[in-house]
Design an enzyme around this catalytic site. Sequence first.
Site, PDB file in Angstrom:
ATOM      1  N   GLU A 110      -2.500 -21.394  21.782  1.00  0.00           N
ATOM      2  CA  GLU A 110      -2.594 -21.073  23.207  1.00  0.00           C
ATOM      3  C   GLU A 110      -3.386 -19.785  23.451  1.00  0.00           C
ATOM      4  OE1 GLU A 110      -2.040 -23.374  24.986  1.00  0.00           O
ATOM      5  OE2 GLU A 110      -0.031 -24.239  24.941  1.00  0.00           O
ATOM      6  N   SER A 114      -2.126  -4.569  10.119  1.00  0.00           N
ATOM      7  CA  SER A 114      -1.807  -5.613   9.144  1.00  0.00           C
ATOM      8  C   SER A 114      -0.553  -6.359   9.562  1.00  0.00           C
ATOM      9  CB  SER A 114      -1.597  -4.994   7.754  1.00  0.00           C
ATOM     10  OG  SER A 114      -2.796  -4.458   7.276  1.00  0.00           O
ATOM     11  N   ALA A 115      -0.551  -7.680   9.333  1.00  0.00           N
ATOM     12  CA  ALA A 115       0.581  -8.566   9.635  1.00  0.00           C
ATOM     13  C   ALA A 115       0.869  -8.682  11.128  1.00  0.00           C
ATOM     14  CB  ALA A 115       1.835  -8.123   8.894  1.00  0.00           C
ATOM     15  N   CYS A 116      -0.174  -8.486  11.949  1.00  0.00           N
ATOM     16  CA  CYS A 116      -0.017  -8.646  13.401  1.00  0.00           C
ATOM     17  C   CYS A 116      -0.836  -9.814  13.951  1.00  0.00           C
ATOM     18  CB  CYS A 116      -0.402  -7.366  14.124  1.00  0.00           C
ATOM     19  SG  CYS A 116       0.847  -6.081  14.049  1.00  0.00           S
ATOM     20  N   GLY A 117      -1.262 -10.719  13.072  1.00  0.00           N
ATOM     21  CA  GLY A 117      -1.880 -11.943  13.555  1.00  0.00           C
ATOM     22  C   GLY A 117      -3.384 -12.036  13.457  1.00  0.00           C
ATOM     23  N   ARG A 169       0.848  -1.190   0.000  1.00  0.00           N
ATOM     24  CA  ARG A 169       0.000   0.000   0.000  1.00  0.00           C
ATOM     25  C   ARG A 169       0.886   1.244   0.000  1.00  0.00           C
ATOM     26  NH1 ARG A 169      -2.097  -2.176   4.631  1.00  0.00           N
ATOM     27  NH2 ARG A 169      -1.297  -0.356   5.706  1.00  0.00           N
ATOM     28  N   ASN A 205      -4.264 -15.383  11.812  1.00  0.00           N
ATOM     29  CA  ASN A 205      -3.961 -16.482  12.733  1.00  0.00           C
ATOM     30  C   ASN A 205      -5.025 -16.607  13.816  1.00  0.00           C
ATOM     31  OD1 ASN A 205      -1.650 -17.215  11.385  1.00  0.00           O
ATOM     32  ND2 ASN A 205      -0.245 -16.223  12.801  1.00  0.00           N
ATOM     33  N   ASN A 257       5.732  -8.896   2.269  1.00  0.00           N
ATOM     34  CA  ASN A 257       4.305  -8.591   2.140  1.00  0.00           C
ATOM     35  C   ASN A 257       3.643  -9.408   1.033  1.00  0.00           C
ATOM     36  OD1 ASN A 257       2.011  -7.065   3.007  1.00  0.00           O
ATOM     37  ND2 ASN A 257       2.183  -5.811   1.176  1.00  0.00           N
ATOM     38  N   SER A 258       4.234 -10.551   0.705  1.00  0.00           N
ATOM     39  CA  SER A 258       3.613 -11.419  -0.303  1.00  0.00           C
ATOM     40  C   SER A 258       2.286 -11.964   0.228  1.00  0.00           C
ATOM     41  CB  SER A 258       4.558 -12.555  -0.681  1.00  0.00           C
ATOM     42  OG  SER A 258       4.968 -13.279   0.454  1.00  0.00           O
ATOM     43  N   ARG A 259       1.390 -12.338  -0.695  1.00  0.00           N
ATOM     44  CA  ARG A 259       0.001 -12.599  -0.319  1.00  0.00           C
ATOM     45  C   ARG A 259      -0.569 -13.864  -0.952  1.00  0.00           C
ATOM     46  NH1 ARG A 259      -2.382  -8.712   3.364  1.00  0.00           N
ATOM     47  NH2 ARG A 259      -0.830  -7.061   3.489  1.00  0.00           N
ATOM     48  N   HIS A 300     -11.372  -2.235  10.760  1.00  0.00           N
ATOM     49  CA  HIS A 300     -10.285  -3.127  10.358  1.00  0.00           C
ATOM     50  C   HIS A 300     -10.206  -4.259  11.385  1.00  0.00           C
ATOM     51  CE1 HIS A 300      -5.699  -3.462   9.363  1.00  0.00           C
ATOM     52  NE2 HIS A 300      -6.408  -4.239   8.577  1.00  0.00           N
ATOM     53  N   LYS A 359      -9.583  -2.071   1.186  1.00  0.00           N
ATOM     54  CA  LYS A 359      -9.335  -0.967   2.114  1.00  0.00           C
ATOM     55  C   LYS A 359     -10.050   0.314   1.661  1.00  0.00           C
ATOM     56  CE  LYS A 359      -6.327  -3.633   4.276  1.00  0.00           C
ATOM     57  NZ  LYS A 359      -6.685  -4.396   5.475  1.00  0.00           N
ATOM     58  N   TYR A 406      -1.065  -3.518  -7.287  1.00  0.00           N
ATOM     59  CA  TYR A 406      -0.987  -4.277  -6.033  1.00  0.00           C
ATOM     60  C   TYR A 406      -2.312  -4.241  -5.269  1.00  0.00           C
ATOM     61  CZ  TYR A 406      -0.189  -5.293  -1.171  1.00  0.00           C
ATOM     62  OH  TYR A 406      -0.313  -5.799   0.088  1.00  0.00           O
ATOM     63  N   GLY A 407      -2.591  -5.322  -4.554  1.00  0.00           N
ATOM     64  CA  GLY A 407      -3.858  -5.557  -3.867  1.00  0.00           C
ATOM     65  C   GLY A 407      -4.543  -4.378  -3.228  1.00  0.00           C
ATOM     66  N   GLY A 408      -3.956  -3.831  -2.140  1.00  0.00           N
ATOM     67  CA  GLY A 408      -4.642  -2.785  -1.400  1.00  0.00           C
ATOM     68  C   GLY A 408      -4.860  -1.518  -2.193  1.00  0.00           C
ATOM     69  N   ASP A 451     -10.359  -9.807   8.346  1.00  0.00           N
ATOM     70  CA  ASP A 451      -9.758  -8.487   8.114  1.00  0.00           C
ATOM     71  C   ASP A 451     -10.692  -7.311   8.355  1.00  0.00           C
ATOM     72  OD1 ASP A 451      -7.441  -6.982   7.348  1.00  0.00           O
ATOM     73  OD2 ASP A 451      -8.389  -6.573   5.426  1.00  0.00           O
TER      74      ASP A 451
END
Length: 647
Positions: free
Chosen positions: A556, A312-315, A112, A318, A429-431, A290, A270, A261-263, A337
């Site tokens: 956990e 972004s990219a903080c889990g 972005r 996951n 930042n690959s997706r 978000h 976004k 690119y995506g974003g 997201d």
Amino acid sequence: MPEIIEQLKEMPLGNCALPRQNKNQQTNCGLYSHIRGTNVSFGNVSSLTPSVQAFVEESVALCQPDQVHICDGSEIENKILIKLMLDDGTIIPLPKYENCWLARTNPADVARVESRTFICTEHKDDTIPTPTEGVKGTLGNWISPSGFDQAIQERFPGCMKGRTMYVVPFSMGPLGSALSKIGIEITDSPYVVASMRIMARMGSPVLEHLRKQGDFVRALHSVGTPSNGVMEHPSWPCDPERTIILHKPAENLIVSYGSGYGGNSLLGKKCFALRIGSTIAKREGWLAEHMLILGITNPKGEKKYITAAFPSACGKTNLAMLNPSLPGYKVECVGDDIAWMKFDNDGILRAINPENGFFGVAPGTSIETNPIAMATIFKNTIFTNVAYTSDGGVYWEGMESSLAPNVEITDWLGNPWTKESGKPAAHPNSRFCTPAAQCPIIDTHWEDPKGVPISAILFGGRRPAGVPLIYESRSWSHGVFVGAAMRSESTAAAEHKGKVIMHDPFAMRPFFGYNFGHYVQHWLSMESRGNVPKIFHVNWFRKGSNGKFIWPGYGENSRVLEWILRRCSGEQCYTDAAIGRVPAEGHLNLANMKDDIDYQELFSLPKEFWLEEVAEIRNYFDSQVGSDLPEQIYEELKQLKERIAQI
């Protein structure tokens, strides 16, 4: 997979690839249709409402494409797009998997571009707060209406010459839901069309619905043409020197130029779902955030839904696809997201995931960290800027245990790669872009038009020091303060370099569609609209004195969710601390954990750290927001400082 590739090789790419059913039946392809003298090579102009047709005609006159393709979202259309991209070298096949493809972008077009992303309003203070004199504002970028028009005129005239203009009708959210919104994206990128088909509900049913509903967000995108006419990477056209992303909330208009690119190019994401979405939400009295959405069920069969806002990219992915380590618990994914949340007639806050797919960060995703994601993504997926393996698969950092012996790796730049090179094989930042419906734990109500009821909202980020694993806000206004005061290590999802602690309020800093101070006031006002959820702050990333993570994270984290569920049920399993309510010792379930947890260190509140934190937050509020920030938030900060002083 090889069969699909052979079919694509044989597919004709004339003006229309759809066969006629019989000589009396008109094809779906408007071969003899025109829009402002431009051939419509696919689709039917009569399927467009007058307002959509007007938008297309304006765009044709401006961009001057060779032909127009009105997208129907069909499988045959998607195969045509795949073949086009294969022929152009935009993608390569991944025969190891089913219907998967790899795109490699121009190395200058990988994230972005926050510094080139603007909101256009008549008055600057409608877009961004006025920072202290001499301080650079970080809560968005404003552009005047005349600047908006000039930026378009400097870039768009004739930018699609020699290309096809695609008209992409899409719905953010389940089609027909009162919580959903419709958009029309016009683009010259088949990569964008194929990705939007995954990320949104796209195609002819949207155009049918528009005939009843009428309103839509306009989104114009072009990969652009460099002013010198030279494409450095012809397989990935873009104009990185002149990239710009524009939003005009008053007209529900998005304009994006220069990036594939995506974003920057998947404008439903976004740009629509957050920047324009947040302005619509303010007008209509709801929230566009978000945030992931998950459902968690305890061993008694009691289920609650939670949203969580992380940068972004903080889990987020996951957590949205958590595989609980606690016996008897089940997590189901609604979205990873974005959440749109609105009170129903009973005052219950309900949320939908406006997206239809996952656009997840690949590095770090593995069998060990996120087995659910790994079970989701190796079918019907477009990968971007990951590495390629000699057995026809993909690779990124974190997948070491999945590599077959003697496999050779080609990095995201197309060069041979070995671990000894010291460089990452995949771009950080690959997706992966993959359909949400494929997720093995997708929630049964993920497309419920009513949305799912939200019991808790989580904020969080990467905080290596000082911030405990979990704490609960004392009230709604305190929770809004916690969101406004969020700070986190920067990530690779934007163009920032280095691991610095950045202010990222509500994990929305790059995505506010209007003045952040007004946004906070809107959040505060939600308490008067219905039954607001509890608000918590989590931090999976605290490090101990040895420099290692104290908390193991991943599965956990279900132990933290268990405590949140108990608090949502009213259990008195907390103790008051200076920053909020933390689990009372013995009330966070640590039974049978593989790792020994230093509970005291995990929940310690170093006084000096927190006094500095308060000072940083105060300075940020004063310098970036000033008088636009509601007095309630300043009062919460004052009370926090007083409580910390008593530690």
